[in-house]
Design an enzyme around this catalytic site. Structure first.
Site, mmCIF file in Angstrom:
data_model
loop_
_atom_site.group_PDB
_atom_site.id
_atom_site.type_symbol
_atom_site.label_atom_id
_atom_site.label_comp_id
_atom_site.label_asym_id
_atom_site.label_seq_id
_atom_site.Cartn_x
_atom_site.Cartn_y
_atom_site.Cartn_z
ATOM 1 N N GLY A 212 0.840 -1.184 0.000
ATOM 2 C CA GLY A 212 0.000 0.000 0.000
ATOM 3 C C GLY A 212 0.882 1.243 0.000
ATOM 4 O O GLY A 212 2.093 1.155 0.287
ATOM 5 N N GLN B 146 2.878 10.053 1.724
ATOM 6 C CA GLN B 146 4.192 9.389 1.810
ATOM 7 C C GLN B 146 5.114 9.797 0.655
ATOM 8 O O GLN B 146 6.327 9.604 0.744
ATOM 9 C CB GLN B 146 4.043 7.863 1.831
ATOM 10 C CG GLN B 146 3.368 7.335 3.090
ATOM 11 C CD GLN B 146 3.237 5.839 3.084
ATOM 12 O OE1 GLN B 146 2.309 5.300 2.505
ATOM 13 N NE2 GLN B 146 4.171 5.150 3.691
ATOM 14 N N CYS C 188 5.968 -0.211 7.638
ATOM 15 C CA CYS C 188 5.613 1.048 6.968
ATOM 16 C C CYS C 188 6.800 1.510 6.143
ATOM 17 O O CYS C 188 7.929 1.531 6.654
ATOM 18 C CB CYS C 188 5.239 2.113 8.005
ATOM 19 S SG CYS C 188 4.776 3.691 7.279
ATOM 20 N N LEU C 189 6.524 1.893 4.901
ATOM 21 C CA LEU C 189 7.625 2.326 4.026
ATOM 22 C C LEU C 189 8.232 3.641 4.528
ATOM 23 O O LEU C 189 9.357 3.966 4.158
ATOM 24 C CB LEU C 189 7.117 2.465 2.585
ATOM 25 C CG LEU C 189 6.587 1.152 1.972
ATOM 26 C CD1 LEU C 189 5.974 1.421 0.600
ATOM 27 C CD2 LEU C 189 7.683 0.097 1.876
ATOM 28 N N HIS D 202 -4.470 1.265 7.625
ATOM 29 C CA HIS D 202 -3.116 1.842 7.752
ATOM 30 C C HIS D 202 -2.962 3.025 6.783
ATOM 31 O O HIS D 202 -2.425 4.084 7.153
ATOM 32 C CB HIS D 202 -2.103 0.730 7.447
ATOM 33 C CG HIS D 202 -0.663 1.127 7.451
ATOM 34 N ND1 HIS D 202 0.254 0.626 8.351
ATOM 35 C CD2 HIS D 202 0.054 1.967 6.645
ATOM 36 C CE1 HIS D 202 1.449 1.141 8.109
ATOM 37 N NE2 HIS D 202 1.352 1.961 7.071
ATOM 38 N N GLU D 203 -3.468 2.845 5.541
ATOM 39 C CA GLU D 203 -3.297 3.918 4.536
ATOM 40 C C GLU D 203 -4.191 5.123 4.844
ATOM 41 O O GLU D 203 -3.774 6.274 4.661
ATOM 42 C CB GLU D 203 -3.577 3.376 3.132
ATOM 43 C CG GLU D 203 -2.697 2.205 2.688
ATOM 44 C CD GLU D 203 -1.211 2.440 2.874
ATOM 45 O OE1 GLU D 203 -0.776 3.610 2.848
ATOM 46 O OE2 GLU D 203 -0.478 1.447 3.073
ATOM 47 N N HIS E 203 -2.601 7.285 7.247
ATOM 48 C CA HIS E 203 -1.609 8.205 6.649
ATOM 49 C C HIS E 203 -2.285 9.493 6.163
ATOM 50 O O HIS E 203 -1.711 10.582 6.274
ATOM 51 C CB HIS E 203 -0.903 7.548 5.458
ATOM 52 C CG HIS E 203 0.269 6.676 5.819
ATOM 53 N ND1 HIS E 203 1.365 7.160 6.496
ATOM 54 C CD2 HIS E 203 0.536 5.366 5.567
ATOM 55 C CE1 HIS E 203 2.262 6.176 6.650
ATOM 56 N NE2 HIS E 203 1.784 5.075 6.100
HETATM 57 O O1 K1U Z 1 1.812 2.469 3.904
HETATM 58 C C1 K1U Z 1 2.874 1.880 3.883
HETATM 59 O O2 K1U Z 1 3.853 2.336 4.461
HETATM 60 C C2 K1U Z 1 3.006 0.563 3.163
HETATM 61 C C3 K1U Z 1 2.946 -0.626 4.100
HETATM 62 C C4 K1U Z 1 1.505 -1.087 4.209
HETATM 63 C C5 K1U Z 1 1.151 -2.064 5.292
HETATM 64 C C6 K1U Z 1 1.956 -3.106 5.654
HETATM 65 C C7 K1U Z 1 1.577 -4.008 6.652
HETATM 66 C C8 K1U Z 1 0.365 -3.859 7.278
HETATM 67 C C9 K1U Z 1 -0.425 -2.795 6.935
HETATM 68 C C10 K1U Z 1 -0.050 -1.905 5.939
HETATM 69 C C11 K1U Z 1 3.825 -1.719 3.491
HETATM 70 O O3 K1U Z 1 3.586 -2.179 2.443
HETATM 71 S S1 K1U Z 1 5.218 -2.229 4.402
HETATM 72 C C12 K1U Z 1 5.886 -3.533 3.395
HETATM 73 C C13 K1U Z 1 5.101 -4.810 3.444
HETATM 74 O O4 K1U Z 1 4.274 -4.983 4.309
HETATM 75 C C14 K1U Z 1 5.330 -5.857 2.430
HETATM 76 C C15 K1U Z 1 6.283 -5.744 1.470
HETATM 77 C C16 K1U Z 1 6.469 -6.736 0.532
HETATM 78 C C17 K1U Z 1 5.695 -7.871 0.558
HETATM 79 C C18 K1U Z 1 4.728 -8.006 1.525
HETATM 80 C C19 K1U Z 1 4.537 -7.007 2.460
HETATM 81 ZN ZN ZN Z 2 2.770 3.291 6.233
#
Ligand code: K1U
Ligand code: ZN
Length: 169
Positions: free
Chosen positions: A46, A51, A93-94, A135-136, A139
């Site tokens: 997401g 972001q 979270c990225l 989560h999004e 943000h």
């Molecule tokens: O919003 C963001 O920072 C993105 C975040 C979203 C998220 C992750 C976990 C739970 C809720 C919301 C991410 O994508 S972090 C990376 C991640 O979870 C992932 C990356 C590659 C493959 C699978 C998962």
């Molecule tokens: Zn995030």
């Protein structure tokens, strides 16, 4: 399409509420295309417009597993129903690279949003999709997953993040 740099906490833009989108024009469509490219490259499941430094209420999500992609664009998303059942699961979270913590949220939600074709959509979500959408949307409201944790856990994560940044500098 272009990759956009992802802002890292404690950037103040990440704490600022985003403004609703009016007309879905080429600027919004370019933003969405860039956000998908940035999310897939990261990689993530997401991404919210703040972001990438854009304070508009735009979210992209793809929680599909495996090869096939299932991209979803949510413009002006609103949670219109939350389950009473709360579930805990690990989140990343990225904007908080390499930091993970268990977050408790409603297990299921209904979300209303506009898609890229400017159609109103109402979607029932559970599992990882429900978690990612919440989560999004957080943000868009200037909220990070660490804001759901105790002050102690939050400051530990922010200290770890600052330390890893110093290590890279
Ligand atoms: O919003 C963001 O920072 C993105 C975040 C979203 C998220 C992750 C976990 C739970 C809720 C919301 C991410 O994508 S972090 C990376 C991640 O979870 C992932 C990356 C590659 C493959 C699978 C998962
Ligand atoms: Zn995030």
């Amino acid at each position: 399409m272009a990759l956009r740099p992802i802002l890292i906490a404690p950037d103040p833009v990440l704490k600022t509420p985003a403004e609703p989108v009016g007309r879905i024009d080429d600027e919004v469509r370019t933003l969405v295309a860039d956000m998908f490219e940035t999310m897939y490259k990261a990689p993530g499941i997401g991404l919210a417009a703040p972001q990438v430094g854009v304070l508009r209420r735009v979210v992209v999500v793809d929680v599909a597993e495996g090869e096939e992609r299932r991209p979803m664009t949510l413009i002006n998303p609103e949670i219109v129903w939350r389950s009473e059942e709360m579930l805990a699961a690990e989140e990343g979270c990225l904007s908080l690279p390499q930091q993970f913590a268990e977050v408790t949220r409603p297990g299921s939600v209904k979300v209303r949003y506009r898609n890229e074709q400017d159609e109103e959509v109402e979607l029932a979500a559970d599992g990882l999709l429900a978690r990612c959408i919440q989560h999004e949307i957080d943000h868009l409201d200037g909220v990070l997953f660490i804001d759901h944790l105790s002050a102690l856990r939050r400051s530990m994560i922010m200290r770890k993040l600052a330390k890893s940044r110093r290590g890279r500098a």
